[in-house]
Design an enzyme around this catalytic site. Structure first.
Site, PDB file in Angstrom:
ATOM      1  N   GLY A 246       0.823  -1.216   0.000  1.00  0.00           N
ATOM      2  CA  GLY A 246       0.000   0.000   0.000  1.00  0.00           C
ATOM      3  C   GLY A 246       0.851   1.258   0.000  1.00  0.00           C
ATOM      4  CB  THR A 601       7.265  -9.462  10.046  1.00  0.00           C
ATOM      5  OG1 THR A 601       6.889  -9.461  11.419  1.00  0.00           O
ATOM      6  CG2 THR A 601       6.786 -10.741   9.385  1.00  0.00           C
ATOM      7  CD  GLN A 605       7.015  -2.564   7.610  1.00  0.00           C
ATOM      8  OE1 GLN A 605       7.064  -3.087   6.506  1.00  0.00           O
ATOM      9  NE2 GLN A 605       5.928  -2.006   8.062  1.00  0.00           N
ATOM     10  N   GLY A 670       6.736   1.086  10.653  1.00  0.00           N
ATOM     11  CA  GLY A 670       6.357   1.013   9.240  1.00  0.00           C
ATOM     12  C   GLY A 670       7.149   1.935   8.328  1.00  0.00           C
ATOM     13  CD  GLU A 671       4.682   5.852   7.483  1.00  0.00           C
ATOM     14  OE1 GLU A 671       4.416   6.757   6.704  1.00  0.00           O
ATOM     15  OE2 GLU A 671       4.020   5.618   8.506  1.00  0.00           O
TER      16      GLU A 671
HETATM   17 MO1  MOS Z   1       1.635   5.404   5.088  1.00  0.00          MO
HETATM   18  S1  MOS Z   1       2.389   6.827   3.852  1.00  0.00           S
HETATM   19  O1  MOS Z   1       1.080   6.251   6.412  1.00  0.00           O
HETATM   20  O2  MOS Z   1       0.672   4.331   4.352  1.00  0.00           O
END
Ligand code: MOS
Length: 715
Positions: A246, A601, A605, A670-671
């Site tokens: 995504g 994972t 990530q 995640g980021e």
């Molecule tokens: Mo992310 S850019 O918060 O899917």
């Protein structure tokens, strides 16, 4: 893994923190897992989007007659006959109404690749053939797609954060500084283009609208669709069991809206799948940026003045702001501190959130400038960051819930072998290659948002968890299994986690690095209550015992603090001065990012983010042709991304940093992997060659022309 029963009480080793393969891994590798575009439906209609071939103007006519006569064609939807939509609502992340996905509502064309029609046919091939045959006549108007620092029409814009922050007298502190860095950095338009294309199938079951979709949050999509079509959200169900990536692109997009329109008109199930090329104009992207940084420091490197200004582009349809200067509001304090985000509106598609929006391009500029400051002060780049580690939020003044940035640098420097580094550039060689190392800091907000979840205890000793979470490839389903296992004092094998269904109740999206933390909080709360009830010796009826949790109140009670994950990135590069080629030889990221739920994972990530940082530094760049207003080579053949051969020995690891205010200790990962990664590579290129690259990507031609200009070491 063992399937042996463990006692419900007593000491048992926690599941959180143990490496687990994905619980749905077998389904995925055997092809049993069905994605949105492949769920079978009787009587399915296929919709194919037709996109504008001009960059600005209006539709004069659509020659639908001949298309309607083609084999299998059922209908053509366009602005003359499509259902009317309501766009006057604020989406979850949009703050303001975002009409980007309100297709077929008017005849205006705001950018090349804007949806102008949907062709509906019995088969996908028939729909595509007819869509490609549809002749659309436009009244073309001049377009403006030219982004750059000198736009007089740029203006300050808030987006997800205030446009400007300011404290102290910047010019006075700059004037009093012993050392000043003043530089401009540019990053290109970049695209997130997940492997699984956007796809949705919509159908009406009586008064109920059901959509099988690929998205980052089922309840988010329900909310937007209900608003757009002015229907009761309780009558909409969105399911999204498996999602092939995504990165910020999978919210409500043109395809779901078009599919729901068509299903409403035809009263048959309708599927709309985007092509790879369509994704380059329909799913959002990261705006190009121009950023100016001014740093003023004492001779010993203490920063007294910091200014970070960023300009990004958006469409004429929606004001999306890439908040690149936001990273400076977290990273470094100064006596005078000023940040600003500005935007310019162009005849281009609306940009959107893309992995580490703001932080990714912002950290390239800020962490490159920090490297320049280190050189200017004669300071080691790691030491400079340790010296300027902030004690409180530079803008907010709030304490950090935890901030182990300096520990990340110390641990990273130790493992990377930083102490042996000769600070002088252009000295190390390996045959024809010039070698260099670089570092950069990383940060990303550790947020949390209300979610609901249910946990059911079954009489056979198994449990079912239900939450409208989205596993976009992160391993969220597996992480939630481990969290539930610990809260229930049960083996993970006895827990079945069901996700991706809006009927499970509202939940946070897989976004903002907040998914796993937000969902875990809800799952843990419900699971704990289930365990407490079972501890009373209650008999479990056939339908089980179900507890629902809603974390809104608990999250609302959190005290204000600066909450972020942090990290230190290290890179070693080799530069061929003859060809200008840059190869990353090794990379290390050390993160302080909360409790790590599943090391397997999580590592995956973080590495994915770091590889994207290599890509950002060296490969990615969407090139806009200003004559046509469209992109050149807008597919995965023309858009350059790294392959295995570009990815070196790369390691990601973490130090202990459980979030003090989270019931599981999670922060979010995640980021942050991409943050600082491009700067670490660019700083290593400086160290290898003595040439500073302030424009991404660092292409071979740029390396060669910069070396010729600045007299770098040659072959
Ligand atoms: Mo992310 S850019 O918060 O899917």
């Amino acid at each position: 893994m063992t399937t042996a029963t463990t006692p419900r009480t007593g000491t048992r080793a926690p599941s959180v923190g143990t490496a687990r393969t994905r619980v749905e891994g077998r389904e995925k590798v055997t092809g049993a897992a069905r994605y949105a575009g492949e769920i079978p439906f009787a009587g399915l209609v296929h919709g194919w989007l037709v996109l504008s071939t001009v960059a600005h103007g209006r539709i004069r006519a659509l020659d639908t007659e001949p298309v309607l006569a083609m084999p299998g064609v059922l209908a053509v939807l366009d602005h003359r006959n499509a259902p009317r939509l309501n766009t006057d609502f604020a989406s979850l992340l949009g703050m303001r109404p975002d009409p980007t996905c309100a297709v077929f509502q008017h005849g205006r064309v705001p950018h090349r690749g804007w949806p102008v029609a949907l062709v509906l046919a019995e088969t996908s091939e028939q729909a595509r053939e007819a869509a490609e045959s549809l002749v659309v006549h436009y009244e073309e108007e001049p377009h403006d797609t030219d982004f750059g620092a000198d736009r007089p029409d740029a203006y300050r814009a808030d987006g997800i954060m205030p446009a400007v922050t300011e404290k102290g007298d910047l010019e006075a502190e700059l004037a009093a500084a012993d050392v000043v860095v003043d530089a401009e950095y540019t990053t290109p338009e970049e695209h997130h283009n997940p492997m699984e294309p956007h796809a949705a199938t919509a159908h009406w079951d009586g008064d109920r609208l059901e959509v099988f979709d690929s998205n980052q949050g089922a309840t988010w999509v329900v909310g937007d669709l209900a608003n757009l079509f002015s229907i009761d959200p309780a009558t909409v169900r969105v399911r999204s069991e498996h999602v092939g990536g995504g990165f910020g692109s999978k919210g409500v997009r043109a395809h779901q809206v078009a599919a729901v329109m068509a299903a409403s008109v035809l009263r048959r199930p309708v599927r709309v799948v985007m092509t790879r090329r369509q994704m380059f104009t329909l799913i959002g992207y990261r705006s190009p940026t121009v950023q100016r940084i001014r740093l003023g420091a004492d001779a010993d490197g203490r920063i007294r003045a910091l200014e970070h200004r960023s300009l990004s582009a958006t469409s004429t349809v929606f004001e999306f702001v890439e908040p690149s200067s936001g990273v400076a509001r977290v990273m470094y304090d100064a006596d005078a501190h000023r940040t600003e985000n500005r935007v310019v509106r162009l005849d281009v598609p609306s940009p959107t959130f893309m992995r580490a929006p703001g932080e990714a391009p912002g950290s390239f500029a800020l962490e490159s400038a920090m490297d320049e400051l280190a050189v200017a002060c004669g300071q080691d780049p790691v030491a400079l960051r340790l010296r300027n580690d902030a004690e409180r939020g530079p803008v907010s003044g709030l304490p950090f819930a935890s901030r182990r940035l300096s520990d990340c640098f110390r641990e990273g420097a130790r493992r990377f072998g930083w102490a042996d580094r000769d600070p002088r550039p252009g000295l190390r060689r390996d045959g024809r290659w010039l070698l260099g190392t670089g570092t950069a800091a990383a940060s990303f907000p550790a947020g949390v948002a209300p979610s609901t979840a249910t946990v059911t205890a079954h009489p056979d000793g198994r449990f079912t968890v239900r939450i409208a979470a989205a596993d976009i490839g992160t391993g969220a389903r597996t992480a939630l299994t481990l969290v539930a296992a610990d809260a229930l004092h049960a083996d993970p094998e006895r827990i079945h986690v069901r996700i991706g269904d809006s009927d499970f109740g509202p939940a946070m999206i897989a976004g903002g690095s907040m998914g796993t933390r937000s969902w875990s909080w809800a799952v843990q709360t419900a699971a704990q209550e289930v365990r407490e009830r079972l501890a009373l010796g209650t008999d479990i009826p056939a339908e089980g015992i179900t507890v629902r949790a809603n974390t809104a109140e608990a999250i609302g009670a959190l005290t204000p603090a600066e909450r972020h994950s942090f990290g230190a990135q290290f890179a070693e590069v080799a530069v061929d001065p003859g060809t200008g080629e840059v190869r990353v030889r090794r990379m290390l990221g050390i993160f302080a990012a909360g409790r790590i739920v599943n090391p397997l994972t999580a590592r995956n990530q973080l590495l994915g983010g770091m590889i994207w940082g290599i890509s950002m530094a060296l490969h990615e760049e969407a090139v806009r042709d200003h004559a046509s207003g469209g992109l050149v080579g807008a597919d995965l053949a023309g858009y350059h991304v790294p392959t295995h051969a570009d990815v070196p020995r790369i390691e990601a690891d973490w130090i202990d940093d459980p979030d003090p205010n989270d019931p599981v200790g999670i922060k979010g990962i995640g980021e942050i992997g991409i943050v600082g990664a491009a700067a670490a590579v660019a700083n290593a290129v400086w160290h290898a060659t003595g040439v500073r690259h302030r424009t991404l990507p660092i292409r071979p031609d740029r390396v060669l022309s910069a070396a010729a200009r600045e007299g770098a070491p040659d072959a």
